[in-house]
Design an enzyme around this catalytic site. Structure first.
Site, PDB file in Angstrom:
ATOM      1  CE  LYS A   1      -0.064  -0.454   4.954  1.00 33.87           C
ATOM      2  NZ  LYS A   1      -0.841  -1.099   6.141  1.00 33.87           N
TER       3      LYS A   1
ATOM      4  CE1 TYR B   1      11.972  31.996   1.882  1.00 32.31           C
ATOM      5  CE2 TYR B   1      12.137  29.528   1.762  1.00 32.31           C
ATOM      6  CZ  TYR B   1      11.727  30.918   1.187  1.00 32.31           C
ATOM      7  OH  TYR B   1      11.378  30.808   0.003  1.00 32.31           O
TER       8      TYR B   1
HETATM    9  C1  LIG Z   1       0.066  -2.018   6.730  1.00 35.96           C
HETATM   10  C2  LIG Z   1      -0.619  -3.344   7.231  1.00 35.96           C
HETATM   11  C3  LIG Z   1       0.521  -4.145   7.440  1.00 35.96           C
HETATM   12  C4  LIG Z   1       1.996  -4.182   7.440  1.00 35.96           C
HETATM   13  O1  LIG Z   1       2.489  -3.632   8.693  1.00 35.96           O
HETATM   14  P1  LIG Z   1       3.849  -3.392   8.933  1.00 35.96           P
HETATM   15  O2  LIG Z   1       3.851  -2.872  10.344  1.00 35.96           O
HETATM   16  O3  LIG Z   1       4.207  -2.121   7.840  1.00 35.96           O
HETATM   17  O4  LIG Z   1       4.642  -4.519   8.654  1.00 35.96           O
HETATM   18  C5  LIG Z   1      -0.071  -5.470   7.549  1.00 35.96           C
HETATM   19  N1  LIG Z   1      -1.355  -5.797   7.706  1.00 35.96           N
HETATM   20  C6  LIG Z   1      -2.253  -4.630   7.397  1.00 35.96           C
HETATM   21  C7  LIG Z   1      -3.760  -5.121   7.694  1.00 35.96           C
HETATM   22  C8  LIG Z   1      -1.978  -3.465   7.456  1.00 35.96           C
HETATM   23  O5  LIG Z   1      -2.683  -2.391   7.220  1.00 35.96           O
END
Ligand SMILES: *Cc1c(COP(=O)(O)O)cnc(C)c1O
Length: 347
Positions: A39, A249
């Site tokens: 994601k 800045y």
């Molecule tokens: C983002 C997510 C993961 C991965 O989690 P990490 O802490 O980045 O390993 C796994 N399962 C679900 C449902 C998630 O939303």
């Protein structure tokens, strides 16, 4: 056709390290299979670059959050290997899901009804075991079981796997209840940190994200995980400061003596936030360089006093090891990755 001029900002992805991290997490997952959370553009690294590497390493399950994240994956991995965590909010989500052949993760009784009204089929199910975020409530397990769903992955998500707290065991106990109540092909609980909690947490499939990309949520993973992403920015201009001249800045840095500085093409619009001002570190041909003054939107100024041969157009390496970067800025390792903006050339 007019070719694009070269980028002045790029993300070097160490594909070997990414594949090695997946294999290391797969080993640590014992008998369980190992998926990948891709994601948010593979946590900002670039899903088009990361997904083929993970697939080649052996990954067969990919998790995205939004429906908009499906399209960039469709020509890279089999649609049936993609799970959409947010689930179907509307009938058009269901239609899109059926048309593409990806799996929805159903998170509520409403979503179950919506899915079945649209024809149903193989799906995943998320049950909340204590994070109180997305997912069916434990009290709804009976109703969900009676719905006659065809479930591939029945999953839950750990809230505090990066800490040694009682909540982990509580969630594991609830997960055991979930497994007893819901019939599915596979069960899945652990994220990256959960993998390090041991075999009890592995079930049939683990779902690491952060650690694939070089993040280290628990010390147990430190030796298994390598840095994957290396940002680099071009020097746009080199200038000589006189003693007393201020940089950037609000003039937060004043040269104590004559010095040579470089202006690099990296700023907060690229995710290199102002919290790096003063603490940012860079490297040119092995020489460490400090940042000077405020990070601005498109530029950061670095001290070239120790790099007299550094020229305009040269590439500067940004120190971006995620554990140190998080410590230096107060950001989480997740933010350190997902902030990386779309002006980086990802190759
Ligand atoms: C983002 C997510 C993961 C991965 O989690 P990490 O802490 O980045 O390993 C796994 N399962 C679900 C449902 C998630 O939303």
């Amino acid at each position: 056709m007019l070719g694009l001029p070269p980028a002045a900002l790029r993300l070097r992805l160490d594909r070997e390290a990414l594949a090695d991290n997946w294999r290391a997490l797969d080993r640590l997952s014992g008998n369980a299979g190992t998926g990948a959370a891709v994601k948010a553009d593979a946590y900002g690294l670039g899903v088009r670059q990361a997904a083929p590497v993970l697939a080649n390493a052996g990954c067969r399950d990919f998790f995205v959050a939004h429906w908009s994240e499906v399209a960039p994956l469709l020509d890279l991995v089999p649609p049936a290997s993609i799970s959409v965590l947010h689930g179907p909010l509307s009938d058009s989500d269901v239609t899109y899901c059926k048309a593409t052949g990806v799996k929805p993760v159903l998170n509520s009784l409403d979503q179950i009804v919506r899915w079945q009204r649209g024809g149903g089929g193989l799906c995943d199910l998320m049950v909340d075991s204590g994070i109180n975020r997305l997912g069916l409530e434990m009290a709804q397990l009976g109703e969900a079981a009676e719905a006659g769903l065809e479930i591939d992955i029945c999953m839950s998500h750990l809230a505090s796997a990066d800490e040694n707290v009682a909540q982990n065991a509580q969630q594991l106990a609830r997960f055991s209840t979930i497994r007893g109540a819901i019939k599915a092909r596979r069960y899945s609980l652990a994220n990256s940190a959960g993998i390090a909690l041991g075999a009890d947490y592995h079930a049939d499939l683990t779902r690491p994200g952060l650690a694939l990309y070089g993040g280290i949520p628990r010390a147990e993973l430190a030796n298994a995980i390598r840095q994957v992403v290396f940002p680099q920015a071009a020097v746009l201009q080199v200038r000589d400061l006189q003693a007393g001249q201020a940089v950037g800045y609000n003039a937060t840095f004043v040269a104590p003596h004559a010095m040579r500085v470089g202006v690099i093409a990296l700023g907060y619009a690229d995710g290199y936030l102002r919290c790096w001002s003063g603490s940012g570190r860079f490297r040119w041909q092995g020489t460490e360089l400090a940042s000077l003054g405020r990070v601005s939107m498109d530029m950061t100024v670095v001290d070239l006093s120790d790099a007299p041969d550094c020229r305009e157009g040269d590439w500067i390496e940004v120190e971006y090891e995620p554990v140190a970067a998080a410590a230096a800025t107060g950001l989480s390792q997740y933010e350190i990755f997902t902030l990386l903006g779309n002006r980086f050339a990802r190759s």
